[in-house]
Structure formats: structure tokens, C-alpha cells
Scaffold this active site. Structure first.
Site, PDB file in Angstrom:
ATOM      1  N   THR A   1      65.767  67.914  86.851  1.00 16.02           N
ATOM      2  CA  THR A   1      65.831  66.449  86.905  1.00 16.02           C
ATOM      3  C   THR A   1      67.197  65.997  87.402  1.00 16.02           C
ATOM      4  O   THR A   1      68.196  66.703  87.245  1.00 16.02           O
ATOM      5  CB  THR A   1      65.604  65.808  85.530  1.00 16.02           C
ATOM      6  OG1 THR A   1      66.772  66.027  84.703  1.00 16.02           O
ATOM      7  CG2 THR A   1      64.375  66.366  84.839  1.00 16.02           C
ATOM      8  N   ASP A   2      67.249  64.814  87.970  1.00 14.66           N
ATOM      9  CA  ASP A   2      68.527  64.163  88.186  1.00 14.66           C
ATOM     10  C   ASP A   2      69.085  63.797  86.805  1.00 14.66           C
ATOM     11  O   ASP A   2      68.408  63.958  85.776  1.00 14.66           O
ATOM     12  CB  ASP A   2      68.348  62.924  89.068  1.00 14.66           C
ATOM     13  CG  ASP A   2      69.604  62.592  89.867  1.00 14.66           C
ATOM     14  OD1 ASP A   2      70.684  63.103  89.532  1.00 14.66           O
ATOM     15  OD2 ASP A   2      69.501  61.795  90.817  1.00 14.66           O
ATOM     16  N   GLY A   3      70.305  63.320  86.741  1.00 12.28           N
ATOM     17  CA  GLY A   3      70.952  63.054  85.463  1.00 12.28           C
ATOM     18  C   GLY A   3      70.141  62.102  84.586  1.00 12.28           C
ATOM     19  O   GLY A   3      69.853  60.980  84.987  1.00 12.28           O
TER      20      GLY A   3
END
Length: 519
Positions: free
Chosen positions: A266-268
Site C-alpha cells: 500500500t501507499d502510506g
């Protein structure tokens, strides 16, 4: 019963399995340039990945010491970093990057050069003990108003982006560093930064297939070991969930139709597109359920409490039946699988710098006449687009360098210096510089510069009306002004000399200064 660090309890078998898997899928950050005790303890308990940011890096030597410290606790730990080169650099956050970013490489459009640059960047990362890079960006920058992608993209042409994405993946992984191609299914056609809110892409399926998905297909074909999801809503694919939380996008599309079997990161999760809508705990559970294998967190939340909260949320979701235990176990096994590949790749690269473990023959040919240190500068020089050079005489007197400074997006950050002033000061001692912003910037520059020749540096003039207005004022009074565009050169070139660097890396400023002051 065994008591966990958070005070919750679980059986010994649970602690060895379920809780360990919950830790394994996390990729947290931490403060400081040495590993805190809590992080080392979590590595011993099952944490398998760590994310590094600019705050963690002071020098290559310090970084190598830090990664060695992490491996003293867990020898197969994945050490990840957000090192795109160009504007987004963590390895050289304090000085600016030695490598131009994607937009510059796309402007040159030499895939052998892109492969060689990625290989050298990967070599430097591997030398410091980093084995997973959250790069490259495979986003097609089709929206000129995009506030967060811009020069991080190879360009607006899907075919160009696809071939350079594949070259970058190949070069990086040949150096023993896993590539994490991002931001799936494509963040280029957005006008909102997902660090602040949830962007939306309203494109039909045929457009997505021909534009957004093409570079990801190329990355998968090139063997990208990881893919990072985007916190964006794409109603054509899933009208209800952002991509990071979407079973339709991560499992049905990426795994199913595109045939991808590597790690999905995932992105942050602390970015507002998720944190402000679902919360990081709920978001993490939904992401793993949707098909993600690793949860990136730590750009903003970087402490043991965050790790504990996410671990407990995942364990609780399995116990409640919301998250199938086999899905969490599958995700954890993919993390461990990438760790095995990274260990093997690192050994191969350490054992030989030629053949199957090193850059391809075309990549080697691209660097035949330059040292490893020079390849970034070679690329930056080739990326320059210069207008007005035929009538321009290089400066011999120190100029006044005015930096028209927009608000930096969070991915780039505001700690990394940019511009041409430092390089011009070295060549033309006495060069002065200052930053300007706002409606009166043009008049303020004229007053500050006096009789000195003006070099004005802009970043995405086309996105900032105040910046265009300042140039209008400045050029009306001083038509001999030199203009350096270090963002996407969407606005028409103007000035006595106009240099488009296609990025704001330190090396791009170096290349521009050579033109302004002569080699």
C-alpha cells in the site's frame, strides 16, 4: 497464556503464527539515524520490513551502519526506501539527488540510459544495505494540473512511460534491489494530492486500459517484484472503494486480469485519503482483505504505538472473522518470499558485477565512456531543452538568482535544496540568491536584483498563476532575464535564454548552470 507487549494475551501458538504474520505484513518507519530498541524488538517478534525516510539518513556510511544494525536482529529484513532519484530523494535529501528523475529520463527517451541510471542508483542503495525501493513511478502524467506526480512521471505518452518503466525495473533489480512500481492503477490523471484528500479518476475502461494500465503491464512483464497501490477512487473499476482497499482492483484486476503474483504494497496509510476516511487501523484491515500484502506506514506515524495498533487491528479482524486468517498468512508469505529473493539477489550481485547479475549489455554500453559517478550528470545534460542558445553569451559576472518557490508536495518535501544558485556561486563567485512567492514577486525581484543580470528559476509555471504573473513583470522590465524551468515545461519558453531541466535534482541544476555560465 502468553502476554504480548501491548498487554493483550494470546496462546503460544497464536503468538508464533497469527500475531507474527500480522507484524510481518507491516512496513513501518521510525525516527532517528539508529534503530530504536522497540524496532529491534519488533524485528525479533516477526516484523519483516522497515521503511526509511530522509530523517533516517545522514550519509552512506551511516546508512550502511543502520542497515547492519537492523540485520543483526533479523538477517533477512526488507529495508525499503522511497528513492526515486530526481525530486524525490531520501538518500540525498540534504543535498539534492545525483540522478535526474523520471521526467528527465523520459525527455531523453533512451531506454538504455534509463536502465543504466536505475542500475547505478540500485547499486548505491544495495551498497548501503537497502534492498527494496518504492520506485519507479509508472504514472502517466496526463493531467497537467497534477499536484503530486508531475516530474515524477516519465511523461504523458503511455507507450513512452511503459518502455521506461520496464527499463527502470530491469536496471534496478539487476543491482539486487527489488522494484516497487507505483501507484496502481495510475495516479497521473488527478488534480488532488492523495496526501491531503481522496483523488478521483473519471475515465472509462478503454481509456484506463490504453493509458493507466499500459505501464503496469510493462512492469509486470519486466518482473517487478512489488507493486504499490494508489489511494485513488476509480469509479469505472470500483465505485465504492479506493484502489488500496478494493478487491476488484487489487485481486480481480491486478492479480486476475494482469496476472501479477508479486508483492502488493500500500501507499502510506497515514495519508489523508485513507486516514481521514477509514482510519489507519480499519484501512489496513480492508487493504489486506482486498489483496494487499504489505502495509506501508511511517512517513508521518513512526512509533511503536502505530505498529501495535496495526498489529492488533489485523489480529482482531482475524479473530472476529472479518479477515480470513489464510489471507493474512498468504500476505505474510509473499513478504517472506520477497525477502528470500532479495537475499539471493544481494548475494549474486556481491559475487559478480558482470553477467546475469549486472546491468545488461546495452546499459553497460550507455556508460562505457563515463564513470559510475558521472552517469547522473550525463543524463541531466542530455535532458536539457534549451531555447535561445544561439543568441546567448554565457555569463561572466555574478547574477542575481531568484527562486520562485511554490509549496512543495509532501512526497518531495521542503528539506531538499533545489535550483541553480549553488552551482552558479561556484562558477561565478558573488552570485546572490533569494526565494520569492506571491503576487508581488516580480516587483520584489527587480528591486532586489538592481543592475545585476537576473536568472529566475521556476517550477511548474503553468500551474501557478502568480508565478506566470511574476515572469510577465520581470521580463517586461528585464528582457535579458534567463529563465530556468525545473518542473514540467508546459508553459511556452520565454526569456533571453530558457532552459527546461525536466526536474529539480541537484544534478539538473548543475547541468543548467553549465549552460548559463559556460562549461
Amino acid at each position: 497464556m502468553t502476554t504480548l507487549a501491548s498487554g493483550t494475551t494470546a496462546s503460544d501458538s497464536e503468538k508464533g503464527g497469527l500475531t507474527r504474520d500480522a507484524l510481518t505484513v507491516l512496513q513501518p518507519g521510525f525516527p532517528g539515524t539508529t534503530a530504536p530498541d522497540w524496532l529491534l524488538r519488533r524485528l525479533g517478534e516477526g516484523l519483516a520490513s522497515v521503511g526509511l525516510f530522509g530523517r533516517n539518513i545522514a550519509s552512506p556510511e551511516q546508512l550502511a551502519s543502520l542497515t547492519a544494525q537492523l540485520r543483526s536482529e533479523r538477517d533477512d529484513v526488507l529495508v525499503a526506501i522511497d528513492e526515486e532519484g530526481g525530486d524525490v530523494t531520501r538518500l540525498e535529501a540534504r543535498t539534492g539527488s545525483s540522478f535526474p528523475g523520471n521526467h528527465a529520463l523520459g525527455a531523453v527517451d533512451d531506454v538504455d540510459l534509463t536502465r543504466a541510471v536505475a542500475h547505478e542508483l540500485g547499486r548505491r542503495l544495495a551498497e548501503c544495505g537497502v534492498n527494496l525501493n518504492w520506485a519507479p513511478s509508472a504514472d502517466v502524467n496526463s493531467n497537467p494540473s497534477n499536484p503530486v506526480i508531475g516530474v515524477r512521471s516519465f511523461g504523458a505518452d503511455p507507450d513512452l512511460v511503459a518502455r521506461h518503466t520496464a527499463a527502470y525495473v530491469t536496471g534496478l533489480q539487476a543491482a539486487g534491489v527489488a522494484a516497487c512500481t507505483k501507484h496502481f492503477p495510475g495516479h497521473g490523471d488527478t488534480a488532488v494530492d492523495s496526501h491531503h484528500a481522496l483523488p478521483r479518476i473519471d475515465a472509462d475502461l478503454s481509456v484506463l486500459e490504453q493509458r493507466e494500465l499500459l505501464p503496469f503491464r510493462a512492469a509486470i512483464a519486466a518482473g517487478s517484484r512489488a507493486v504499490m497501490s494508489a489511494h485513488i477512487l476509480v469509479p469505472t473499476l470500483d465505485p465504492d472503494h479506493p484502489a488500496t482497499l478494493s478487491l476488484r482492483i487489487l485481486t480481480d484486476l491486478l492479480r486476475g486480469r494482469l496476472g501479477y503474483d508479486g508483492l502488493i504494497v500500500t501507499d502510506g496509510m497515514e495519508m489523508q485519503a485513507i486516514a481521514a476516511t477509514y482510519g489507519i487501523e480499519r484501512g489496513s484491515v480492508l487493504a489486506i482483505a482486498a489483496g494487499a500484502d504489505a502495509i506501508c506506514v511511517g512517513g508521518g506515524l513512526a512509533d511503536d504505538e502505530t505498529v501495535r495498533r496495526l498489529r492488533d487491528a489485523l489480529v482482531g479482524a482475524v479473530r472476529s472473522g472479518e479477515l480470513p486468517e489464510e489471507r493474512l498468512a498468504e500476505a505474510a508469505e509473499r513478504v517472506r518470499g520477497l525477502a528470500r529473493w532479495a537475499a539471493s539477489a544481494s548475494s549474486s550481485e556481491a559475487g559478480a558485477n558482470s553477467g546475469s547479475g549486472s546491468a545488461s549489455a546495452p546499459a553497460q554500453a550507455a556508460t562505457a565512456d563515463v564513470t559510475r559517478v558521472d552517469i547522473g550528470l550525463v543524463a541531466a545534460r542530455r535532458a536539457l531543452a534549451v531555447t535561445g542558445a544561439d543568441d546567448f553569451t554565457p555569463l561572466t559576472e555574478p547574477p542575481y538568482v531568484a527562486l520562485l518557490t511554490p509549496v512543495a508536495n509532501i512526497a518531495v518535501g521542503n528539506e531538499t535544496p533545489w535550483g541553480v544558485a549553488a552551482e552558479l556561486q561556484r562558477r561565478l563567485p558573488g552570485t546572490e540568491t533569494a526565494g520569492f512567492t506571491g503576487a508581488d514577486a516580480g516587483r520584489e525581484i527587480l528591486a532586489a536584483a538592481g543592475a545585476r543580470r537576473v536568472v529566475v528559476v521556476v517550477r511548474d509555471e503553468h500551474r501557478h498563476p502568480w508565478m506566470a504573473s511574476a515572469l510577465d513583470t520581470l521580463l517586461a522590465a528585464r528582457p535579458d532575464t534567463v529563465v530556468v524551468e525545473m518542473g514540467v515545461p508546459q508553459a511556452p519558453p520565454r526569456g533571453a535564454l530558457h532552459i527546461a531541466t525536466h526536474g529539480a535534482a541537484r544534478v539538473c541544476g548543475h547541468a543548467a548552470a553549465e549552460v548559463i555560465a559556460g562549461m
